[in-house]
Design a protein around this motif. Sequence first.
Motif, PDB file in Angstrom:
ATOM      1  N   ILE A  93       7.247  -4.164   7.904  1.00 43.76           N
ATOM      2  CA  ILE A  93       7.614  -4.004   6.482  1.00 43.76           C
ATOM      3  C   ILE A  93       8.986  -4.643   6.235  1.00 43.76           C
ATOM      4  N   PHE A  94       9.935  -4.389   7.128  1.00 41.71           N
ATOM      5  CA  PHE A  94      11.280  -4.946   6.937  1.00 41.71           C
ATOM      6  C   PHE A  94      11.285  -6.463   7.129  1.00 41.71           C
ATOM      7  N   ALA A  95      10.378  -6.954   7.989  1.00 43.71           N
ATOM      8  CA  ALA A  95      10.260  -8.418   8.137  1.00 43.71           C
ATOM      9  C   ALA A  95       9.812  -9.012   6.808  1.00 43.71           C
ATOM     10  N   GLN A 124      16.539  -0.881  -4.453  1.00 42.81           N
ATOM     11  CA  GLN A 124      15.884  -2.103  -3.996  1.00 42.81           C
ATOM     12  C   GLN A 124      15.966  -2.130  -2.478  1.00 42.81           C
ATOM     13  N   LEU A 125      14.887  -2.562  -1.861  1.00 42.37           N
ATOM     14  CA  LEU A 125      14.880  -2.710  -0.399  1.00 42.37           C
ATOM     15  C   LEU A 125      14.988  -4.188  -0.043  1.00 42.37           C
ATOM     16  N   ALA A 126      14.412  -5.036  -0.904  1.00 46.69           N
ATOM     17  CA  ALA A 126      14.583  -6.475  -0.716  1.00 46.69           C
ATOM     18  C   ALA A 126      16.043  -6.795  -0.999  1.00 46.69           C
ATOM     19  N   LYS A 133       0.815  -1.199   0.000  1.00 50.12           N
ATOM     20  CA  LYS A 133       0.000   0.000   0.000  1.00 50.12           C
ATOM     21  C   LYS A 133       0.861   1.268   0.000  1.00 50.12           C
ATOM     22  N   GLU A 134       1.955   1.243   0.771  1.00 47.15           N
ATOM     23  CA  GLU A 134       2.656   2.496   1.060  1.00 47.15           C
ATOM     24  C   GLU A 134       4.021   2.644   0.372  1.00 47.15           C
ATOM     25  N   CYS A 135       4.636   1.558  -0.033  1.00 50.59           N
ATOM     26  CA  CYS A 135       6.005   1.648  -0.548  1.00 50.59           C
ATOM     27  C   CYS A 135       6.137   1.101  -1.973  1.00 50.59           C
ATOM     28  N   GLY A 136       5.296   0.110  -2.290  1.00 54.73           N
ATOM     29  CA  GLY A 136       5.444  -0.626  -3.547  1.00 54.73           C
ATOM     30  C   GLY A 136       5.328   0.236  -4.795  1.00 54.73           C
ATOM     31  N   SER A 137       4.529   1.315  -4.706  1.00 53.69           N
ATOM     32  CA  SER A 137       4.335   2.144  -5.906  1.00 53.69           C
ATOM     33  C   SER A 137       5.669   2.715  -6.383  1.00 53.69           C
ATOM     34  N   CYS A 138       6.577   2.963  -5.472  1.00 55.64           N
ATOM     35  CA  CYS A 138       7.896   3.488  -5.857  1.00 55.64           C
ATOM     36  C   CYS A 138       8.963   2.385  -5.847  1.00 55.64           C
ATOM     37  N   HIS A 139       8.987   1.564  -4.790  1.00 46.20           N
ATOM     38  CA  HIS A 139      10.083   0.588  -4.644  1.00 46.20           C
ATOM     39  C   HIS A 139       9.819  -0.704  -5.398  1.00 46.20           C
ATOM     40  N   GLY A 140       8.703  -0.764  -6.112  1.00 43.66           N
ATOM     41  CA  GLY A 140       8.434  -1.946  -6.929  1.00 43.66           C
ATOM     42  C   GLY A 140       7.662  -2.995  -6.159  1.00 43.66           C
ATOM     43  N   LEU A 162       8.342  11.170   4.290  1.00 38.72           N
ATOM     44  CA  LEU A 162       7.211  10.255   4.344  1.00 38.72           C
ATOM     45  C   LEU A 162       7.354   9.170   5.410  1.00 38.72           C
ATOM     46  N   LEU A 163       8.586   8.821   5.794  1.00 43.28           N
ATOM     47  CA  LEU A 163       8.724   7.778   6.806  1.00 43.28           C
ATOM     48  C   LEU A 163       8.307   8.262   8.194  1.00 43.28           C
ATOM     49  N   ASN A 164       8.196   9.588   8.361  1.00 45.32           N
ATOM     50  CA  ASN A 164       7.724  10.100   9.648  1.00 45.32           C
ATOM     51  C   ASN A 164       6.266   9.729   9.913  1.00 45.32           C
ATOM     52  N   ASP A 165       5.538   9.342   8.876  1.00 42.18           N
ATOM     53  CA  ASP A 165       4.145   8.937   9.044  1.00 42.18           C
ATOM     54  C   ASP A 165       4.002   7.508   9.547  1.00 42.18           C
ATOM     55  N   PHE A 166       5.128   6.801   9.674  1.00 37.65           N
ATOM     56  CA  PHE A 166       5.051   5.397  10.081  1.00 37.65           C
ATOM     57  C   PHE A 166       5.695   5.196  11.448  1.00 37.65           C
ATOM     58  N   ARG A 167       5.017   4.368  12.239  1.00 32.88           N
ATOM     59  CA  ARG A 167       5.585   4.021  13.541  1.00 32.88           C
ATOM     60  C   ARG A 167       6.661   2.967  13.347  1.00 32.88           C
ATOM     61  N   ARG A 190      19.268  12.721   4.749  1.00 40.39           N
ATOM     62  CA  ARG A 190      19.000  12.337   3.362  1.00 40.39           C
ATOM     63  C   ARG A 190      17.586  12.803   2.997  1.00 40.39           C
ATOM     64  N   ILE A 191      17.368  13.020   1.700  1.00 39.21           N
ATOM     65  CA  ILE A 191      16.039  13.420   1.215  1.00 39.21           C
ATOM     66  C   ILE A 191      15.387  12.197   0.557  1.00 39.21           C
ATOM     67  N   HIS A 192      14.243  11.814   1.052  1.00 39.19           N
ATOM     68  CA  HIS A 192      13.586  10.601   0.548  1.00 39.19           C
ATOM     69  C   HIS A 192      12.946  10.830  -0.813  1.00 39.19           C
ATOM     70  N   ASP A 198      19.537  -3.952   9.109  1.00 44.24           N
ATOM     71  CA  ASP A 198      20.128  -2.894   9.952  1.00 44.24           C
ATOM     72  C   ASP A 198      20.506  -1.670   9.117  1.00 44.24           C
ATOM     73  N   TYR A 199      20.961  -1.928   7.905  1.00 43.65           N
ATOM     74  CA  TYR A 199      21.302  -0.808   7.022  1.00 43.65           C
ATOM     75  C   TYR A 199      20.050   0.015   6.710  1.00 43.65           C
ATOM     76  N   LEU A 200      18.940  -0.655   6.432  1.00 40.86           N
ATOM     77  CA  LEU A 200      17.691   0.051   6.133  1.00 40.86           C
ATOM     78  C   LEU A 200      17.254   0.908   7.326  1.00 40.86           C
ATOM     79  N   TRP A 201      17.357   0.344   8.524  1.00 34.64           N
ATOM     80  CA  TRP A 201      16.990   1.122   9.712  1.00 34.64           C
ATOM     81  C   TRP A 201      17.847   2.379   9.841  1.00 34.64           C
ATOM     82  N   GLN A 253      19.149   4.059   7.520  1.00 31.66           N
ATOM     83  CA  GLN A 253      18.727   5.046   6.531  1.00 31.66           C
ATOM     84  C   GLN A 253      17.413   5.717   6.940  1.00 31.66           C
ATOM     85  N   VAL A 254      16.522   4.948   7.574  1.00 30.42           N
ATOM     86  CA  VAL A 254      15.271   5.525   8.075  1.00 30.42           C
ATOM     87  C   VAL A 254      15.587   6.713   8.994  1.00 30.42           C
ATOM     88  N   GLU A 255      16.547   6.496   9.891  1.00 28.34           N
ATOM     89  CA  GLU A 255      16.945   7.582  10.803  1.00 28.34           C
ATOM     90  C   GLU A 255      17.447   8.787  10.018  1.00 28.34           C
TER      91      GLU A 255
HETATM   92  C1  HEC Z   1       7.315   8.509  -3.669  1.00 29.50           C
HETATM   93  C2  HEC Z   1       8.145   7.331  -3.877  1.00 29.50           C
HETATM   94  C3  HEC Z   1       8.566   6.551  -2.639  1.00 29.50           C
HETATM   95  C4  HEC Z   1       7.760   5.969  -1.688  1.00 29.50           C
HETATM   96  C5  HEC Z   1       6.233   5.982  -1.610  1.00 29.50           C
HETATM   97  C6  HEC Z   1       8.639   5.301  -0.767  1.00 29.50           C
HETATM   98  N1  HEC Z   1       9.954   5.486  -1.138  1.00 29.50           N
HETATM   99 FE1  HEC Z   1      11.612   4.837  -0.129  1.00 29.50          FE
HETATM  100  N2  HEC Z   1      12.803   5.734  -1.520  1.00 29.50           N
HETATM  101  C7  HEC Z   1      12.377   6.450  -2.627  1.00 29.50           C
HETATM  102  C8  HEC Z   1      13.527   7.016  -3.303  1.00 29.50           C
HETATM  103  C9  HEC Z   1      13.475   7.883  -4.564  1.00 29.50           C
HETATM  104  C10 HEC Z   1      14.677   6.633  -2.559  1.00 29.50           C
HETATM  105  C11 HEC Z   1      16.113   7.076  -2.801  1.00 29.50           C
HETATM  106  C12 HEC Z   1      16.229   8.489  -2.274  1.00 29.50           C
HETATM  107  C13 HEC Z   1      17.635   8.957  -2.057  1.00 29.50           C
HETATM  108  O1  HEC Z   1      18.288   9.349  -3.021  1.00 29.50           O
HETATM  109  O2  HEC Z   1      18.109   8.936  -0.901  1.00 29.50           O
HETATM  110  C14 HEC Z   1      14.188   5.823  -1.450  1.00 29.50           C
HETATM  111  C15 HEC Z   1      15.005   5.253  -0.484  1.00 29.50           C
HETATM  112  C16 HEC Z   1      14.575   4.484   0.584  1.00 29.50           C
HETATM  113  C17 HEC Z   1      15.438   3.866   1.563  1.00 29.50           C
HETATM  114  C18 HEC Z   1      16.971   3.891   1.562  1.00 29.50           C
HETATM  115  C19 HEC Z   1      17.516   2.637   0.881  1.00 29.50           C
HETATM  116  C20 HEC Z   1      18.969   2.695   0.514  1.00 29.50           C
HETATM  117  O3  HEC Z   1      19.475   1.683   0.018  1.00 29.50           O
HETATM  118  O4  HEC Z   1      19.616   3.719   0.698  1.00 29.50           O
HETATM  119  C21 HEC Z   1      14.630   3.240   2.473  1.00 29.50           C
HETATM  120  C22 HEC Z   1      15.067   2.464   3.704  1.00 29.50           C
HETATM  121  C23 HEC Z   1      13.263   3.441   2.036  1.00 29.50           C
HETATM  122  N3  HEC Z   1      13.253   4.210   0.897  1.00 29.50           N
HETATM  123  C24 HEC Z   1      12.155   2.932   2.679  1.00 29.50           C
HETATM  124  C25 HEC Z   1      10.829   3.140   2.267  1.00 29.50           C
HETATM  125  C26 HEC Z   1       9.668   2.542   2.917  1.00 29.50           C
HETATM  126  C27 HEC Z   1       9.744   1.592   4.107  1.00 29.50           C
HETATM  127  C28 HEC Z   1       8.580   3.010   2.261  1.00 29.50           C
HETATM  128  C29 HEC Z   1       7.116   2.747   2.585  1.00 29.50           C
HETATM  129  C30 HEC Z   1       6.710   3.015   3.951  1.00 29.50           C
HETATM  130  C31 HEC Z   1       9.049   3.891   1.196  1.00 29.50           C
HETATM  131  N4  HEC Z   1      10.421   3.923   1.230  1.00 29.50           N
HETATM  132  C32 HEC Z   1       8.210   4.576   0.332  1.00 29.50           C
HETATM  133  C33 HEC Z   1      11.056   6.613  -3.016  1.00 29.50           C
HETATM  134  C34 HEC Z   1       9.950   6.233  -2.289  1.00 29.50           C
END
Ligand code: HEC
Length: 223
Positions: free
Chosen positions: A214-216, A170-172, A150-157, A202-207, A191-193, A177-180, A182-184
């Motif tokens: 999600i990571f599990a 790719q997140l898969a 619902k929340e991540c797949g549209s961008c992360h596949g 956008l990750l601030n909207d998730f607990r 970093r700019i998401h 630990d690396y993903l966590w 980056q969340v911080e």
């Molecule tokens: C609007 C599109 C979009 C959505 C929705 C989105 N992401 Fe991302 N995400 C990105 C992009 C683009 C990047 C790379 C940004 C950058 O350059 O740092 C990224 C990077 C990340 C990274 C860093 C990975 C790495 O290897 O550096 C994490 C972790 C991540 N996203 C988690 C999530 C999670 C969890 C969700 C759902 C709750 C989510 N994202 C939803 C577009 C999105």
Amino acid sequence: MRTPAITPVITLVFLLTGPALAIDLENGQDINDVCAGCHGEFGQGGGDSEYPRLAGMPAEFIAKQLHLFRDRSRPNMAMVEYIDERQMPDEDIRDVSHYLAGITLKTKLPPVDENAPDFDAYARLKASKQLMQIPRAEGDVERGEQLYRKECGSCHGDQGWGDNEKAVPQLAGQFTDYLWRQVEKYRNKVRIHDETDPDYELLNDFRDDQLKDIFAYLSIVDD
Ligand code: HEC
Ligand code: HEC
């Protein structure tokens, strides 16, 4: 007779611009020798998740991060001496990004009999380094999959393998630990998401418990 005079000019222009336009994977492989010291020979990552996996990452994402490191827009103390303008001109960034993107890691090793007379322990060790197998992370996989879709797949596949055109990683297959970590970084705006909306993290909207699920889910995609 002006044409013959033009030919050498065209040849010269081609020599100057032609090679720079073509992706040179051999050059990419040479550059990767340096990266291998931390990210592994096959871009498999390691150092107890200190060094992210790069193999199979979308080339556009790798290139974008290298540019961000080079511009000092994304901090990376470990890589700082490898990524200045002189060490990493644009063409090198492009070549090494495509080289790494082209490496496919297996998710499973074929079963072997370690007691068989022809068992090759060294070959097995080498093959195990080229394996992408994220240890299963704790959490509710089913809830995680629903949230992810619902929340991540549209961008992360669909299954977390990223999107080359939009430079989404790719997140898969990435260390949990690396993903966590980056969340911080996103939450703290290191970093700019989403560049199309830089002020909105956008990750601030998730607990944390939601991200944990999600990571599990992501940790079992490569099973
Ligand atoms: C609007 C599109 C979009 C959505 C929705 C989105 N992401 Fe991302 N995400 C990105 C992009 C683009 C990047 C790379 C940004 C950058 O350059 O740092 C990224 C990077 C990340 C990274 C860093 C990975 C790495 O290897 O550096 C994490 C972790 C991540 N996203 C988690 C999530 C999670 C969890 C969700 C759902 C709750 C989510 N994202 C939803 C577009 C999105
Ligand atoms: C001295 C160790 C070291 C070397 C050498 C090194 N890196 Fe890194 N790299 C790191 C660390 C540490 C990180 C994680 C930084 C962080 O946590 O944000 C990283 C992160 C990255 C990322 C971001 C991945 C992601 O998913 O967010 C890319 C891309 C990358 N490195 C590419 C390369 C390439 C290409 C080379 C060779 C030219 C290279 N690195 C050489 C240590 C290194």
